[in-house]
Design a protein around this motif. Structure first.
Motif, short mmCIF file in Angstrom:
data_model
loop_
_atom_site.label_atom_id
_atom_site.label_comp_id
_atom_site.label_asym_id
_atom_site.label_seq_id
_atom_site.Cartn_x
_atom_site.Cartn_y
_atom_site.Cartn_z
N TYR A 48 0.91 -1.31 -0.07
CA TYR A 48 -0.09 0.01 -0.07
C TYR A 48 0.93 1.20 -0.01
CZ TYR A 48 -3.70 -3.31 1.03
OH TYR A 48 -4.42 -4.31 1.01
N GLN A 76 -9.00 7.80 -5.65
CA GLN A 76 -9.84 6.52 -5.33
C GLN A 76 -8.59 5.67 -4.71
OE1 GLN A 76 -12.47 5.05 -7.92
NE2 GLN A 76 -13.26 7.03 -8.52
N ILE A 77 -7.67 5.53 -5.60
CA ILE A 77 -6.31 4.63 -5.24
C ILE A 77 -5.80 5.14 -4.05
CG2 ILE A 77 -3.94 3.82 -5.88
CD1 ILE A 77 -5.30 3.86 -8.98
N SER A 79 -7.45 6.66 -1.51
CA SER A 79 -8.32 6.15 -0.33
C SER A 79 -8.16 4.60 -0.21
CB SER A 79 -9.65 6.74 -0.87
OG SER A 79 -9.74 7.90 -0.86
N TRP A 80 -7.92 3.91 -1.36
CA TRP A 80 -7.97 2.45 -1.32
C TRP A 80 -6.78 1.97 -0.51
CZ3 TRP A 80 -4.21 -0.66 -3.30
CH2 TRP A 80 -4.15 -2.08 -3.33
N THR A 81 -5.34 2.75 -0.80
CA THR A 81 -4.44 2.34 -0.03
C THR A 81 -4.42 2.74 1.67
OG1 THR A 81 -3.09 4.44 -0.58
CG2 THR A 81 -2.82 2.68 -1.98
N GLY A 85 -7.39 -1.77 1.09
CA GLY A 85 -8.47 -2.73 0.57
C GLY A 85 -7.99 -3.93 -0.25
N GLU A 89 -11.08 -4.53 -5.50
CA GLU A 89 -11.77 -3.31 -5.39
C GLU A 89 -11.28 -2.10 -6.16
OE1 GLU A 89 -12.96 -4.08 -0.74
OE2 GLU A 89 -11.14 -2.86 -1.37
N ILE A 90 -9.97 -2.40 -6.68
CA ILE A 90 -9.42 -1.06 -7.15
C ILE A 90 -8.94 -1.54 -8.70
CG2 ILE A 90 -6.87 -1.58 -6.54
CD1 ILE A 90 -9.02 1.90 -6.14
N THR A 93 -10.25 0.55 -11.54
CA THR A 93 -9.77 1.91 -11.50
C THR A 93 -8.53 2.10 -12.05
OG1 THR A 93 -11.29 2.14 -9.70
CG2 THR A 93 -9.55 3.95 -9.87
#
Length: 114
Positions: A48, A76-77, A79-81, A85, A89-90, A93
């Motif tokens: 991450y 979004q990436i 936030s995902w890191t 997640g 999920e990513i 994207t």
């Protein structure tokens, strides 16, 4: 004609200095593909910190080049890191960002002979 990028912010920032614009575009063409690969590696390995670092690195450039959708997806990436997640999920994207960057680079190379 720019379809996959918009240079209005670059021209505004540079006070219409075409040399500066070429420098920004050259850096984008040379560095961002490797940064995208590193984001992909970070996602695939669930590293991450790596994914976040490279997403964060390209974020201002995407904004500067008017790549709004890619910019939003990089957020979004990030936030995902932070949420650590799951890869699935990513994945879409990331693919979208990668495709947008590839199209912009191809177009920039054609438009500016870089």
């Amino acid at each position: 004609m720019a379809i996959n990028y918009n240079l209005s912010k670059v021209y505004a920032l540079s006070d219409n200095d075409s040399e500066f614009v070429i420098q920004i575009l050259t850096l984008f063409v040379r560095e961002v593909p490797q940064d995208i690969k590193n984001i992909g590696i970070g996602i695939n390995e669930k590293d991450y910190k790596i994914a976040y670092a490279y997403a964060h690195k390209i974020k201002p450039t995407l904004d500067l080049l008017g790549m709004t959708i890619a910019y939003d997806e990089v957020l979004q990436i990030e936030s995902w890191t932070i949420a650590e997640g799951k890869r699935k999920e990513i994945a879409a994207t990331f693919e979208s960002i990668k495709n947008q960057v590839e199209k912009a680079i191809k177009e920039i190379k054609k438009d500016f002979e870089i």
